[in-house]
Design an enzyme around this catalytic site. Structure first.
Site, short mmCIF file in Angstrom:
data_model
loop_
_atom_site.label_atom_id
_atom_site.label_comp_id
_atom_site.label_asym_id
_atom_site.label_seq_id
_atom_site.Cartn_x
_atom_site.Cartn_y
_atom_site.Cartn_z
CB SER A 146 -8.02 5.35 -51.80
OG SER A 146 -6.69 5.21 -52.26
CE1 TYR A 176 -7.70 4.94 -45.80
CE2 TYR A 176 -6.62 4.71 -47.92
CZ TYR A 176 -7.43 5.42 -47.07
OH TYR A 176 -7.99 6.60 -47.51
#
Length: 254
Positions: A146, A176
């Protein structure tokens, strides 16, 4: 890839949701002629999805892979070896995000679970399947990451965050995101160590994808669009890049 193109195999972790990125990656790789192995923690999650692809003319099968269970990983690798002998592509897609992202009230058990799944799990599944990838002669490993785990991604990066529409919600940097920072580092480590085995390892950010109902409302794009960049990295030519970070086939800053 292998000389016998009909026998190319690709394992995708975290492929247990019909609306998810993993299933779409499997569908697109299947369209490229791969036998796709859809995996999830529970076999019943992926069996109907594999059957759906088979009904569409794709070579597909289901496999139980629990990133937190070493015995499960070893058994899965043995099953793939017995059926196919080698593995051409590993897509490390499985990941999780749970609980509060705030430093002040983040549950440490939840934090540990996120790092165990997203980082240790990615390392563990790669370790178990690595002999099969090496045996294939010129494998591809794609770590789905990401931009939120990069420092300088202009849209989602840690330094620039928040840089997209969700900033109006005042969302903090998530745990995350930090797991994906570690995954990005792991990608570089893998690429350096596996280069001599003709294995290309890259990280890919699929962007914000519409894997949940209502996510399109704040700018999430179709899952198929996010999956294309992963499939691109999984099908790179032998002289393709390794140890880099991409979105839609374009290199991103770490």
């Amino acid at each position: 890839m292998k000389k016998d193109e009909e026998m190319r195999t690709a394992l995708i972790t975290g492929a247990g949701r019909r609306e998810g990125l993993g299933f779409e990656i499997a569908r697109q790789l299947g369209a490229e002629g791969f036998h796709v192995i859809l995996s999830a923690r529970r076999l019943e999650q992926v069996e109907p999805l594999a059957a759906e692809l088979v009904a569409q003319g794709v070579k597909a099968s289901a496999l139980k892979v629990d990133l937190l269970d070493h015995a499960s990983l070893a058994a899965a690798a043995q099953q793939v070896e017995a059926q196919f002998g080698t593995l051409d592509v590993l897509v490390n897609n499985a990941a999780m995000m749970v609980g509060s992202p705030n430093v002040a009230d983040k549950d440490m058990d939840e934090l540990l679970l996120e790092f165990q799944t997203n980082v240790v799990g990615t390392w563990s599944v790669t370790q178990q399947f690595l002999p099969l990838i090496v045996a294939g002669g010129n494998g591809r490993i794609v770590n789905v990451s990401s931009g939120s785990g990069a420092f300088w991604d202009p849209d989602y990066g840690l330094v620039n965050y928040p840089g997209f529409e969700m900033e109006r919600f005042g969302a903090p940097i998530s745990a995350y995101a930090l797991t994906k920072t570690a995954v990005n580092g792991l990608t570089i480590k893998m690429a350096k160590e596996l280069k001599s085995d003709n294995i290309l390892v890259n990280a890919v950010c699929p962007g914000v994808t519409a894997t949940r109902p209502g996510s399109e409302e704040w700018g999430a794009r179709p899952v198929a669009d996010g999956a294309k960049g992963v499939v691109w990295a999984a099908t790179l030519p032998d002289d393709g890049p390794t140890g880099l970070f991409f979105r839609d086939g374009k290199q991103l800053p770490w």
